[in-house]
Structure formats: structure tokens, C-alpha cells
Design an enzyme around this catalytic site. Structure first.
Site, short mmCIF file in Angstrom:
data_model
loop_
_atom_site.label_atom_id
_atom_site.label_comp_id
_atom_site.label_asym_id
_atom_site.label_seq_id
_atom_site.Cartn_x
_atom_site.Cartn_y
_atom_site.Cartn_z
N ASP A 154 -5.15 -3.42 6.87
CA ASP A 154 -5.36 -1.94 6.26
C ASP A 154 -6.86 -2.01 6.38
OD1 ASP A 154 -6.10 0.03 4.46
OD2 ASP A 154 -5.25 -1.15 2.77
N LYS A 210 -15.56 4.79 7.86
CA LYS A 210 -14.41 5.51 8.05
C LYS A 210 -14.39 7.01 8.10
CE LYS A 210 -9.24 4.75 6.75
NZ LYS A 210 -8.43 3.94 6.10
N GLU A 263 -0.69 4.93 6.99
CA GLU A 263 -0.99 4.22 5.71
C GLU A 263 0.11 4.52 4.61
OE1 GLU A 263 -5.04 4.97 4.49
OE2 GLU A 263 -5.88 3.89 6.23
N ASP A 274 -1.24 8.50 -2.02
CA ASP A 274 -2.12 7.54 -1.53
C ASP A 274 -3.57 8.00 -1.64
OD1 ASP A 274 -3.77 5.78 -0.26
OD2 ASP A 274 -2.65 5.82 1.74
#
Ligand code: AMP
Length: 534
Positions: A8, A70, A171, A193
């Protein structure tokens, strides 16, 4: 086949897992922690430090400490995401010749792919130390709403780090897998999430080991970083009120305020008030100023009430897309560190009329799900689990006057393939230009340009006679492939591809070599140092 790891690669923290028997397990990093800050630091001694060590030196070295990369990977320098992120980053960004983002580190410019590769390389080393053998294969997770460019860039980062990516998985889907396999439950599940940089909502149906993703949506402008920023702004305002000084132009002070804000935000998930204490925040010739402030949970909630509210319309839309009411959801699972905030848990409970399932670990479940996916690919879990994921973004082509024709709709189960015939509009036309776009906006210019394909070498014929079948494909990684075939000759058409983003194969190869040389040098230096000490 050696060990396979599930990674992850988070905006703020990353986590590593593997499959042990039929159960996923977290692999600790070299310091023994289950998560690693996704932070890289370049020290004045010319060293590269990663994770906790990088985070620790951020205070004294903010311009050469890279975090939240990211948010930049696979994006254009001029995009809104990058513009928003850049306003808050202490390090500098520049535009690459192809419009991508570059990060300035001293005199050097590096790509977000290289930075992510350093984090992935560190995680690979952690796994190798854990297993006592080389690790090559990995499953990597990305936010569900990542487009092709971000997926490809993440993949390139893994290749640069020396990893063979078996699969790129969404994810929230990974979190759903970890939940379903861990609790052996059937029913409809909503995965909420909210991590450091992004928000994703996914709806899944789990039935006897079949995981069917029904729909997914995301917001790349919403994450824990936004909550931190609100606290930072509040603290800067308070300081200004108390001392008539604007701290925002003092890089070092600002970094300390940032860290304190994030820490206070976390603490306020468990206590109703906390103190922010920053001694010597400002050293003036005649005096030193210390900054002490109490922040309550109520203040934090009032500062962020709109951020907490922001995901709800997106969840409503996602439910509508699959014609479900909130009450139809059997389990709600919360993933990502920011979901620890009590107000978020409350809002989510109110929305779905049920308390979130608290058996899911918000920081680990994504990596655990990636490990489960690795078991599905290696065959170890084949007869237990089947995963049907969807594409989060539509795929289409540009038509006349900035039009956009969808070829694959969002929320279509992947892998998917669609073929569309193309022809000529002029007699003896020898080529056709196909502009492939990704997104859901009505106009071509509002979507992301993936590539332009020139179909060349069409035999002379009257307008509308030649038929070229162009096949658009989204593979199980959510990545796009396009191929063309001339139906008259049965030949694959020559396609001139000009990908509008990312690294070329040659650039990736050069970086793989560079990374390997650096790793070898580090190992040699370490061996030399050991010898010297003996
Ligand atoms: P992730 O990307 O899932 O690692 O999420 C990281 C984000 O979660 C960061 O913005 C953290 O500040 C935030 N976070 C971690 N722990 C907490 C907490 N106890 N309360 C609120 N936010 C948290």
C-alpha cells in the site's frame, strides 16, 4: 516463485504485507513499525534517508524533504491537483518538457516516479530482511480514481525500484478483500477510504468468496493533508493575533507548525483538547517568542466541518449509480488514518444509518488486501476468492468540435474490451487520427488526454470504404491498451503512438540502472564501513 508482497503505497504512510498460509500478515519495516512514512530526505551529507528518519529531519531540512509525492505522480504540472498541492509543499516543483511534474532538489530535478521508487525500494529491502531472501514480485495498490497516467507512473516507479508488478489493484477494493476474507461475511459493503491525500468510495457485493465491485468514485482533492492545513491556518492566524507576526514566510517555523498541527489533529481523535507547544518559534534579536495554544476538538470540528461533509454527495451519487439506498448497505468499513476522526465516523454512521464495522484496521487493511490479491494470482487462494473490479473512469475518443464519445463507461467490470470501426471522411484519405481520452466530462478538452494514434498507410479508396477496427481495452490493472486492425487486409495497422505523459521505456531503463548503481554503492560503502569498524 519467491515471496510476493502486497504494497500500500500511501500518500503519507505506506504498508507492506504478505500471505502466510491463507492469511495476510503485515511485514514490519526495518525499525519494527507496521507503517512507514512515505517521506524521502536528502541530507547535507549527500545521503538519502527514508521513512521515519526522513520525517525526523524534515524540521531542519524542509526544502529537501519530499512528502505527499503521490499527489504529483502521473499528473501534469499545470493541472489543478498539482497547483493545489504545490501551494502547500515546502519543496519546489518545475515543469518537465512533456508537461509532467519535476521536483527540484538543490540543483537536481527528479521525477515523482523516482521518489516513489525510493520508497518502494526501501519497502523491498524491508521485505528482503524479513524473508531473508530476494523479493521481486509485488501487488501494488492505487486509489480507485487513479487514471491511466497515475497507474502507469506508479508501475514505472516499481520497475525502477527493481520490482515486478504482478497487479495494480484499487485501494478500497483491497480493503474490501481484507474485510471479506477476514470476517467471512456476505452482503453489500461500502468502503469509505480517506487517507492523507485522497478520498475513495467503493461499493462491493460479497457472496461466498466472490467480490464484485459495483461502483467506485473518488476525490483527489480531499485527504488528511487538507485537515492539517486548516489547523495550520488557524494556528498562523492565532499567532498573528497574539504577536502581530506572520509566521508563514518562515520556512522552518512553518514546518514546525505543520508537524504540530498534524499531531494535534491526531490527538483530538482521542481527547477533547490538546496543547500545542512550540518553544522558540521565533527568535528575534531582542527576544525569543514561544507559542503555546490549546486547541479543542470542537475547534477542529468547526474548522473542518465542510471537509467532513464533502464526501457525502459523492457517496450519494455512487449509490444512485447502482440504484441502492444507504440502508441497503450491510457493512460500512473505514479505511485510511483520517477516518479515526470522531466527527467523520459520526457523519458516516448517520448517512448509512449504521455504525461502521470496527474490525478493520484503517492503516493495514489495504496492504493486507494486496497480499490476498497476490495469493489469488499465485493460485494459493484461487478456489476461495474471485475478484471482479471496475474501472473508475470512462474511456473515449475525441470527436468533432471538442466532442467526446464514450467507448467504455465508468463502473464497467474489468478487464473489458470494446471494438469500434473507424473509416475515412475523404476519398483517398491515407490516415486517421484517433485521440484517446479518459474521464467523464462531456467535452474532450475537459478530459485527460491519454494518447494520439495515427492510423497510417490506409489504401486509397473512396470516402467511408476502408474499415479500421480500433480495440480499446482496460486490463485487470485498470490500464488502457489500444490496438487497430485494417479489416480489408486483416493486417494490424501501423500506429504512431505519442503518449502524452510519463516516462519512456528508455528513461525507465536508465533510472533502473541508476537506482541499482546507487544501491550497490550503498551496500559497498556499508561493507567498507563495517570492515573499518572491525
Ligand atoms: P493514510 O494515507 O491512510 O496513512 O492516512 C494518513 C492520514 O491519516 C494523515 O493525514 C494522518 O494525519 C491521518 N491520521 C492518522 N491518524 C489519525 C488520527 N488518529 N486522527 C485523525 N487523523 C489521523
Amino acid at each position: 516463485m519467491g515471496p510476493v508482497i502486497g504494497i500500500d503505497l500511501g500518500t503519507t504512510y505506506s504498508c507492506l504485507a504478505h500471505l502466510s498460509g491463507d492469511q495476510p500478515r503485515v511485514i514490519p519495516n526495518l525499525e519494527g513499525s507496521s507503517t512507514t512514512p512515505s517521506v524521502i530526505g536528502f541530507t547535507s551529507a549527500g545521503e538519502t534517508v527514508i521513512g521515519e528518519t526522513a520525517l525526523r529531519q524534515a524540521l531542519t531540512n524542509p526544502e529537501k524533504t519530499l512528502f505527499s509525492v503521490k499527489r504529483l505522480i502521473g499528473r501534469k504540472f499545470l493541472s489543478e491537483e498539482v497547483r493545489k498541492a504545490a501551494a502547500r509543499l515546502p519543496y519546489k516543483l518545475a515543469e518537465a518538457p512533456n508537461g509532467d511534474v519535476l521536483i527540484e532538489v538543490g540543483r537536481e530535478r527528479i521525477t515523482p516516479q523516482e521518489v516513489s521508487a525510493m520508497i518502494l525500494g526501501y519497502l523491498k529491502t524491508c521485505a528482503e530482511s524479513y524473508f531473508g531472501e530476494d523479493v521481486h514480485d509485488a501487488v501494488i495498490t492505487v486509489p480507485a480514481h487513479f487514471g491511466d497516467h497515475q497507474r502507469q507512473a506508479t508501475r514505472d516507479a516499481a520497475v525502477i525500484a527493481g520490482l515486478n508488478v504482478l497487479r495494480v489493484i484499487n485501494e478500497p477494493t483491497a480493503a474490501g478483500l481484507a474485510f471479506g476474507l477476514g470476517q467471512k461475511k456476505n452482503g453489500k459493503v461500502a468502503v469509505f477510504d480517506l487517507g492523507g491525500g485522497t478520498f475513495d468510495i467503493s461499493l462491493l457485493e460479497i457472496h461466498d468468496g466472490i467480490f464484485h465491485v459495483l461502483a467506485t468514485n473518488g476525490d483527489s482533492y480531499l485527504g488528511g493533508n487538507d485537515f492539517d492545513q486548516r489547523v495550520v491556518d488557524w494556528l498562523l492566524d492565532e499567532f498573528k493575533k497574539d504577536h502581530a507576526v506572520d509566521l508563514s514566510s518562515d520556512k522552518f517555523a512553518l514546518q514546525r507548525v505543520r508537524e504540530a498541527a498534524e499531531r494535534a489533529k491526531r490527538e483530538l481523535s482521542f481527547t477533547s483538547e490538546t496543547e500545542i507547544n512550540l518553544p522558540f518559534i521565533l527568535a528575534l534579536p531582542q527576544e525569543s517568542i514561544h507559542f503555546r495554544k490549546t486547541i479543542t476538538r470542537a475547534i477542529l470540528e468547526s474548522l473542518t466541518v465542510d471537509l467532513v461533509q464533502k464526501p457525502l454527495p459523492l457517496i450519494e451519487r455512487t449509490l444512485e449509480e447502482v440504484r441502492l439506498k444507504p440502508e441497503a448497505i450491510d457493512d460500512v468499513i473505514l479505511v485510511g488514518g483520517q477516518t479515526r476522526m470522531p466527527l467523520i465516523r459520526r457523519r458516516v454512521s448517520e448517512f448509512f444509518h449504521k455504525r461502521p464495522n470496527d474490525k478493520v484496521h484503517p492503516d493495514e487493511s489495504v496492504a493486507l488486501g494486496a497480499a490476498i490479491q497476490s495469493g489469488m494470482l499465485s493460485g494459493e487462494l484461487n478456489d476461495i476468492v474471485l475478484l471482479l473490479d471496475v474501472t473508475s473512469l470512462a474511456l473515449g475518443i475525441e470527436t468533432e468540435f471538442d466532442g467526446y464519445e464514450r467507448i467504455i463507461d465508468k463502473n464497467t467490470t474489468i478487464p473489458v474490451r470494446k471494438t469500434r470501426p473507424f473509416t475515412t471522411v475523404d476519398t483517398n484519405q491515407r490516415q486517421v487520427l484517433v485521440h484517446v481520452l479518459q474521464g467523464d466530462a462531456p467535452r474532450a478538452s475537459e478530459n485527460v488526454s491519454l494518447a494520439k494514434f495515427e492510423l497510417v498507410g490506409i489504401l486509397p479508396a473512396p470516402a467511408g470504404v476502408p474499415q479500421i477496427d480500433v480495440t480499446f481495452e482496460i486490463d485487470a490493472n485498470g490500464q488502457v491498451k489500444v490496438a487497430a486492425r485494417d479489416t480489408a487486409t486483416g493486417k494490424e495497422q501501423m500506429i504512431a503512438v505519442q503518449p502524452s505523459s510519463g516516462l519512456s521505456k528508455q528513461q525507465v531503463n536508465t533510472l533502473v540502472k541508476k537506482q541499482k548503481e546507487q544501491k550497490d554503492k550503498k551496500a559497498k560503502d556499508a561493507a567498507h564501513e563495517k570492515k573499518r569498524l572491525l
